[in-house]
Design a protein around this motif. Structure first.
Motif, PDB file in Angstrom:
ATOM      1  N   SER A   1      -4.461   5.112  -7.753  1.00 36.10           N
ATOM      2  CA  SER A   1      -4.417   5.272  -6.298  1.00 36.10           C
ATOM      3  C   SER A   1      -5.335   6.415  -5.886  1.00 36.10           C
ATOM      4  O   SER A   1      -5.603   7.329  -6.664  1.00 36.10           O
ATOM      5  CB  SER A   1      -2.988   5.543  -5.816  1.00 36.10           C
TER       6      SER A   1
ATOM      7  N   ALA B   1      -4.810  -3.727  -2.922  1.00 38.07           N
ATOM      8  CA  ALA B   1      -3.490  -3.761  -3.565  1.00 38.07           C
ATOM      9  C   ALA B   1      -3.309  -4.987  -4.451  1.00 38.07           C
ATOM     10  O   ALA B   1      -2.502  -4.982  -5.385  1.00 38.07           O
ATOM     11  CB  ALA B   1      -2.393  -3.718  -2.511  1.00 38.07           C
TER      12      ALA B   1
ATOM     13  N   LYS C   1      -5.477   5.036   2.546  1.00 38.13           N
ATOM     14  CA  LYS C   1      -4.839   5.212   1.246  1.00 38.13           C
ATOM     15  C   LYS C   1      -4.826   3.875   0.508  1.00 38.13           C
ATOM     16  O   LYS C   1      -4.342   2.876   1.047  1.00 38.13           O
ATOM     17  CB  LYS C   1      -3.414   5.733   1.419  1.00 38.13           C
TER      18      LYS C   1
ATOM     19  N   THR D   1      -4.212   1.627  -3.210  1.00 35.92           N
ATOM     20  CA  THR D   1      -3.551   1.541  -4.517  1.00 35.92           C
ATOM     21  C   THR D   1      -3.970   0.239  -5.188  1.00 35.92           C
ATOM     22  O   THR D   1      -3.941  -0.827  -4.566  1.00 35.92           O
ATOM     23  CB  THR D   1      -2.018   1.563  -4.377  1.00 35.92           C
TER      24      THR D   1
END
Length: 512
Positions: free
Chosen positions: A317, A375, A339, A341
């Motif tokens: 991440s 993701a 953000k 991940t």
């Protein structure tokens, strides 16, 4: 004696076909391998023959031919022995029954078929594909480099194809309540070459699958010999290109890293430099980049800064941020912050992930779409692919085949916590005259990661890796395995809960 007996074994025919299949029916690699082998019973021990219809046909021809050979040899020898035929018949009998004769005769139809049937057909398909690529109106993105091409391609496909739309911003509300702005960004229609099919014929077959309405067409370029990338670019007409990095691979053909780099960067003859994106984490690319090319790395990507990188055995991440454009010159600019991940492992994946995210946003995808797409990214088979055995984490990076990959893998091994760490490798292939130097570097990278146990295979690369380990004063356990297949299939017997195992590189049967 055992070596001679192996030539007359019934398994000999299957071994010949296996060797042809493993070298993709290329005559010269097959012959080079054949003349290197002494005991044919030891060849087919890591993999097995994939039995297809052509393989069955070839085996039938081989078995029939070998039986015919032996019958001719028996008749000639009997005639010499019983009926006093001339002595030269005895020599002819030996020659006719010697398996090497058949080993070379079996490739004759391959050579003739390749010259008169297959190659002309392939040339026509490639010429037709050039017209299809030239006429396609979408973005045509070439992916070139010494490593990381397939990963980059799959990342772009996953992120650019993300169709999820969500509420993306909440406006300032007055006393009566707030309003929400709904994202209307659309995913891109993306087509990409399959797996690691990255040569001219693969490109031609891919071109025939295109509908013509794709927004983005991603074409992976392999490089096996000088001029490959130039030829691919001339035929596929790219509008954009990403160069994933440089490393010493295929040096048996390119001879030097500089020769490989010049070929890879030759894509700039066909693409506007402002549309070429280069991995700045690969230090060797600096010499070949021009000022108009754009870069990405684990620190920044297309104007976005990267921070807060976190690594684990289940993923990676990080945060991307950049100032938003401000209409008022006197006011400070707010920061966009994203953000992300991913299921991919390792710090070396941050740059490619960040590039895919930044490029997607430049093409009009929203931050929410990009985050959802990132993701969904997961490790690809045999490329930093983690799984559990007996409570231990095993990271399978056996598809890796270059020094940059070794550097990234050993860095990950160093960074992740574990009770006991293992590093397993047979070494790298196709390193040409730099084999000794490169494998000493491999040993130094391994030593810097400080694994508790290093497992090498008993092959031509081992001595150079050991020299690198000794030069770097490695203090852990060193094991040399004579039977790689036995070791890999019994790995569960050696490791325990809490261990971390990194397996890198592959060493196919046609290397010694």
């Amino acid at each position: 004696m055992r070596e001679v007996v192996s030539l007359y074994s019934w398994r000999y025919a299957r071994t010949l076909v296996y060797m042809l299949q493993s070298t993709e029916y290329q005559v010269w690699p097959y012959l080079k391998w054949y003349w290197r082998v002494w005991d044919f019973n030891t060849v087919m021990y890591r993999r097995t023959l994939v039995v297809s219809r052509p393989v069955r046909l070839l085996l039938s021809v081989l078995y029939a031919g070998m039986v015919l050979q032996l019958m001719v040899g028996v008749v000639l020898m009997a005639g010499w022995w019983l009926y006093g035929w001339p002595v030269w018949h005895f020599g002819l009998a030996l020659a006719a029954s010697y398996p090497i004769v058949w080993a070379h005769l079996v490739i004759l139809p391959l050579v003739l078929g390749s010259i008169f049937i297959i190659k002309p057909k392939h040339r026509r398909a490639i010429r037709q594909s050039e017209q299809l690529f030239a006429a396609h109106p979408g973005i045509k993105l070439a992916v070139a480099g010494s490593y990381g091409k397939t990963t980059m391609k799959e990342l772009l496909v996953t992120v650019l194809s993300e169709a999820e739309t969500e509420d993306v911003s909440e406006a300032e509300s007055d006393d009566k309540g707030g309003t929400r702005s709904e994202d209307t960004s659309e995913a891109k229609k993306v087509a990409a070459t399959q797996a690691n099919k990255n040569v001219a014929l693969s490109h031609a077959r891919f071109a025939r699958t295109l509908a013509g309405d794709e927004d983005v067409v991603i074409i992976e370029y392999g490089e096996g010999r000088p001029g490959d990338v130039t030829r691919f670019a001339r035929r596929t007409h790219p509008t954009h290109a990403v160069i994933t990095g440089l490393a010493p691979v295929h040096l048996d053909r390119y001879k030097t890293l500089d020769a490989a780099a010049r070929d890879i960067f030759s894509v700039n003859q066909f693409v506007d430099p402002a549309h070429i994106f280069v991995n700045a984490d690969s230090a060797d690319t600096a010499k070949y980049r021009t000022k108009h090319m754009r870069t990405y790395s684990s620190q920044s990507a297309l104007g976005w800064k990267i921070s807060r990188v976190k690594l684990s055995t289940t993923g990676t991440s990080f945060t991307m941020s950049k100032p938003e454009a401000s209409k008022d010159k006197g006011k400070s600019r707010a920061k966009q912050r994203l953000k992300l991940t991913s299921g991919l492992l390792g710090r070396h994946q941050v740059g490619p992930l960040a590039f895919a995210a930044a490029f997607a946003m430049e093409l009009g995808l929203s931050e929410q779409q990009v985050a959802a797409g990132v993701a969904k990214t997961q490790p690809f088979e045999h490329r930093m692919q983690p799984y559990r055995i007996n409570g231990a984490w095993v990271i399978d990076d056996t598809y890796n085949g270059n020094l940059e990959g070794v550097s990234a893998g050993t860095a990950l091994l160093r960074d992740l916590p574990a009770k006991r760490k293992w590093y397993i490798t047979p070494g790298l292939v196709d390193q040409g005259r730099d084999t000794a130097r490169i494998h000493r570097h491999v040993g130094e990278f391994i030593a810097a990661a400080k694994p508790d146990t290093v497992v090498l295979m008993n092959n031509s690369a081992a001595e150079f890796i050991i020299a690198g380990l000794h030069a770097a004063e490695y203090k852990g356990e060193l094991r040399i395995e004579a039977d790689p297949l036995h070791f890999y299939t019994n790995l569960h017997r050696f490791i325990a809960a809490g261990d971390l195992v990194l397996m890198q590189n592959d060493w196919t049967d046609n290397y010694t």
